[in-house]
Design an enzyme around this catalytic site. Sequence first.
Site, PDB file in Angstrom:
ATOM      1  N   HIS A 176       1.715   4.639  -2.907  1.00 26.69           N
ATOM      2  CA  HIS A 176       1.865   6.086  -2.724  1.00 26.69           C
ATOM      3  C   HIS A 176       3.262   6.542  -3.153  1.00 26.69           C
ATOM      4  CE1 HIS A 176      -1.924   6.437  -0.668  1.00 26.69           C
ATOM      5  NE2 HIS A 176      -1.547   5.728   0.385  1.00 26.69           N
TER       6      HIS A 176
ATOM      7  N   HIS B  94       0.829  -1.207   0.000  1.00 21.95           N
ATOM      8  CA  HIS B  94       0.000   0.000   0.000  1.00 21.95           C
ATOM      9  C   HIS B  94       0.866   1.260   0.000  1.00 21.95           C
ATOM     10  CE1 HIS B  94      -3.783   2.187   0.790  1.00 21.95           C
ATOM     11  NE2 HIS B  94      -2.990   3.029   1.448  1.00 21.95           N
ATOM     12  N   GLU B  95       1.840   1.299   0.899  1.00 23.49           N
ATOM     13  CA  GLU B  95       2.700   2.482   0.966  1.00 23.49           C
ATOM     14  C   GLU B  95       3.562   2.617  -0.285  1.00 23.49           C
ATOM     15  OE1 GLU B  95       1.979   4.548   3.145  1.00 23.49           O
ATOM     16  OE2 GLU B  95       0.758   3.167   4.321  1.00 23.49           O
TER      17      GLU B  95
END
Length: 406
Positions: free
Chosen positions: A25, A21-22
């Site tokens: 980004h 997920h990170e």
Amino acid sequence: MESLPPVLEASVVLAAIIIVHESGHFLAAHLQGIHVSKFAIGFGPVLAKFNAKNVEYSIRAFPLGGFVGFPDNDPDSEIPVDDVNLLKNRPIFDRVLVISAGVVANVVFAYLIIFAQVVSSGLPVQEAFPGVLVPEVRELSAAARAGVRSGDVILGVDGVLLPKTGPSTVSQLVDVIKKNPGRNVSLRIGRGDQDLEIDVMPDESTDRTGRIGVQLSPNFKISKVRPKNPGEAFSYTWREFWGLTSSVLDSLRQTFQNFSQSASKVSGPVAIIAVGAEVARSSTDGLYQFAAVLNINLAVINVLPLPALDGGSLALLLIEAARGGKKIPQELEQRIMSSGIMVVVLLGCREVIERGRWVVFWKEPFDALELWNLGTSSSVEPESRYGTHIGDFIVCLVEDDLQDGA
């Protein structure tokens, strides 16, 4: 991961999901040339870190999520405040890509996990049978006293036959038992070739509902279908991916429709790891689906336009776009986002306080596990909407009524 302890396996899965997920980004910012200063797994004190290409990578003490840091408002940064490659100075569309990339990364990761399962071990296919399976009967419980045994199949209750298995079938049986403390409940039992009628008087629990002391599970068998060619592999993967996504969406709908009941089931990493460890003990297939469902939950809950979620940040950007690019007053943004962050922090504290509670689940198969609404919440620094962090707390809802409802 067969050689790893189940708790460690579940922890590795959770860590991988946070990293993915990170990374979404991070990569969305990096590929656009946007300055990034930090990439962290966890929150709080730094346990280990290293620097590469002006980015600090770290592992932190509290594994409640992670964050990607930007130097937008860092007073020690040497980057000019009007630099076009600061996140806050980028056009709305660029910022939308950065915020939404975490969700996209989890969706892609979920699909790849299912594809790996299909190719490596085949797609599990359930064959449902009528009734509810009793994997375990507690000693000295009402069920044990009445003669119910482990391995029995409950085919009917009070003269009503139970349909083919599923969570709703288990729930139907549990509801009857809960509503009849101290009153006989007639169970039709299948035991091998025998068809028995057993009367059980549920004991009254502390919440004044009935309990008979059994573990319940949907009654079905699992076989595996292996793809014969790449086309079938992609077809099986898409079918399973869409099925899991539909289940997550349906669970989310039920959660909001019964929020007063579901709110008490909010949990975080402790509960996720507890459930994941039990799934890992059951089968590798369960661990595949556990990881896929967590990713889908993470993606679905994150797009909701709620404060402290990625969807909340996207909603603020849409408002900014509707205002012709005029930003919402900073103080108002801070109040909106901080309210959501406070809720998540309080929920996290609640889980830490109550982490010793029994997280209830079905042991086999994984599909019996009602794991709802894994989400993240984007943390912000006071200086701006994004501040120096796009951070993510892990939050989920675990359905815990059905397993020991009897």
